[in-house]
Design a protein around this motif. Structure first.
Motif, PDB file in Angstrom:
ATOM      1  N   HIS A  80     -21.063   8.613 -19.174  1.00  0.00           N
ATOM      2  CA  HIS A  80     -21.648   7.664 -18.221  1.00  0.00           C
ATOM      3  C   HIS A  80     -21.905   8.377 -16.895  1.00  0.00           C
ATOM      4  CE1 HIS A  80     -21.467   4.383 -15.138  1.00  0.00           C
ATOM      5  NE2 HIS A  80     -22.406   3.955 -15.951  1.00  0.00           N
ATOM      6  N   SER A  81     -23.137   8.314 -16.425  1.00  0.00           N
ATOM      7  CA  SER A  81     -23.497   8.867 -15.123  1.00  0.00           C
ATOM      8  C   SER A  81     -23.270   7.785 -14.074  1.00  0.00           C
ATOM      9  CB  SER A  81     -24.975   9.301 -15.116  1.00  0.00           C
ATOM     10  OG  SER A  81     -25.378   9.581 -13.796  1.00  0.00           O
ATOM     11  N   LYS A  82     -22.259   7.978 -13.246  1.00  0.00           N
ATOM     12  CA  LYS A  82     -21.986   7.009 -12.185  1.00  0.00           C
ATOM     13  C   LYS A  82     -23.098   7.027 -11.142  1.00  0.00           C
ATOM     14  CE  LYS A  82     -17.002   7.057 -12.658  1.00  0.00           C
ATOM     15  NZ  LYS A  82     -15.720   7.387 -12.026  1.00  0.00           N
ATOM     16  N   LYS A  83     -23.646   8.223 -10.895  1.00  0.00           N
ATOM     17  CA  LYS A  83     -24.685   8.362  -9.875  1.00  0.00           C
ATOM     18  C   LYS A  83     -25.921   7.536 -10.205  1.00  0.00           C
ATOM     19  CE  LYS A  83     -27.297  11.880  -7.352  1.00  0.00           C
ATOM     20  NZ  LYS A  83     -27.529  13.327  -7.176  1.00  0.00           N
ATOM     21  N   TYR A  84     -26.358   7.577 -11.491  1.00  0.00           N
ATOM     22  CA  TYR A  84     -27.582   6.871 -11.887  1.00  0.00           C
ATOM     23  C   TYR A  84     -27.315   5.662 -12.782  1.00  0.00           C
ATOM     24  CZ  TYR A  84     -29.700  11.130 -10.089  1.00  0.00           C
ATOM     25  OH  TYR A  84     -30.071  12.169  -9.282  1.00  0.00           O
ATOM     26  N   ASP A  85     -26.058   5.404 -13.114  1.00  0.00           N
ATOM     27  CA  ASP A  85     -25.629   4.272 -13.936  1.00  0.00           C
ATOM     28  C   ASP A  85     -26.378   4.200 -15.269  1.00  0.00           C
ATOM     29  OD1 ASP A  85     -24.090   2.088 -14.644  1.00  0.00           O
ATOM     30  OD2 ASP A  85     -25.469   0.647 -13.741  1.00  0.00           O
ATOM     31  N   TYR A  86     -26.257   5.262 -16.047  1.00  0.00           N
ATOM     32  CA  TYR A  86     -26.791   5.268 -17.399  1.00  0.00           C
ATOM     33  C   TYR A  86     -25.920   6.160 -18.272  1.00  0.00           C
ATOM     34  CZ  TYR A  86     -28.888   9.917 -16.704  1.00  0.00           C
ATOM     35  OH  TYR A  86     -29.074  11.252 -16.476  1.00  0.00           O
ATOM     36  N   TYR A  87     -26.111   6.061 -19.582  1.00  0.00           N
ATOM     37  CA  TYR A  87     -25.350   6.863 -20.533  1.00  0.00           C
ATOM     38  C   TYR A  87     -26.222   7.976 -21.089  1.00  0.00           C
ATOM     39  CZ  TYR A  87     -21.722   3.373 -20.300  1.00  0.00           C
ATOM     40  OH  TYR A  87     -20.731   2.545 -19.845  1.00  0.00           O
ATOM     41  N   LYS A  88     -25.591   9.133 -21.354  1.00  0.00           N
ATOM     42  CA  LYS A  88     -26.319  10.282 -21.885  1.00  0.00           C
ATOM     43  C   LYS A  88     -25.417  11.030 -22.859  1.00  0.00           C
ATOM     44  CE  LYS A  88     -24.815  13.344 -18.197  1.00  0.00           C
ATOM     45  NZ  LYS A  88     -25.165  14.466 -17.391  1.00  0.00           N
TER      46      LYS A  88
END
Length: 116
Positions: free
Chosen positions: A38-46
């Motif tokens: 989870h990218s906290k900066k952009y709020d998405y999963y990768k």
């Protein structure tokens, strides 16, 4: 590696600057679950992964990045090519950012290692 698709924003100026940053990502499936970050900066999963350093192969980069981001230890013999996602977008200065995201399907050892 086969290109799966291209993401191209079409909004950039190639005359300003062209920045290239290849990356390698792992598609890790274990016990019917897929590892995602989870990218906290952009709020998405990768998928776990990141930039390929000058002194490493794409597979070495993927193994390193998966461990750094998730603590999972990839089994090198399990690695199989999945495909490339070619991305073209605008840099902060308006130039062109090019990234080939090389995806590999792989398995990991039981348990997790220590994240860095």
């Amino acid at each position: 590696m086969e290109t799966l698709f291209t993401l191209d924003s079409g909004v950039y100026d190639e005359s300003i600057e062209v920045v290239r940053r290849p990356s390698a990502r792992g598609i890790v499936i274990r016990d019917g679950k897929v590892a995602m970050i989870h990218s906290k900066k952009y709020d998405y999963y990768k998928f776990p992964g990141g930039g390929i350093e000058a002194d490493e192969t794409p597979m070495e980069a993927m193994i390193r990045e998966v461990k750094e981001e998730s603590g999972l230890v990839v089994i090198p013999e399990s690695i199989r090519e999945f495909g490339n996602v070619h991305r073209r977008s605008k840099t902060e200065l308006g130039g062109l950012f090019i990234q080939d995201n090389l995806y590999y399907v792989c398995s990991c050892e039981d348990g997790t290692g220590e994240r860095r």
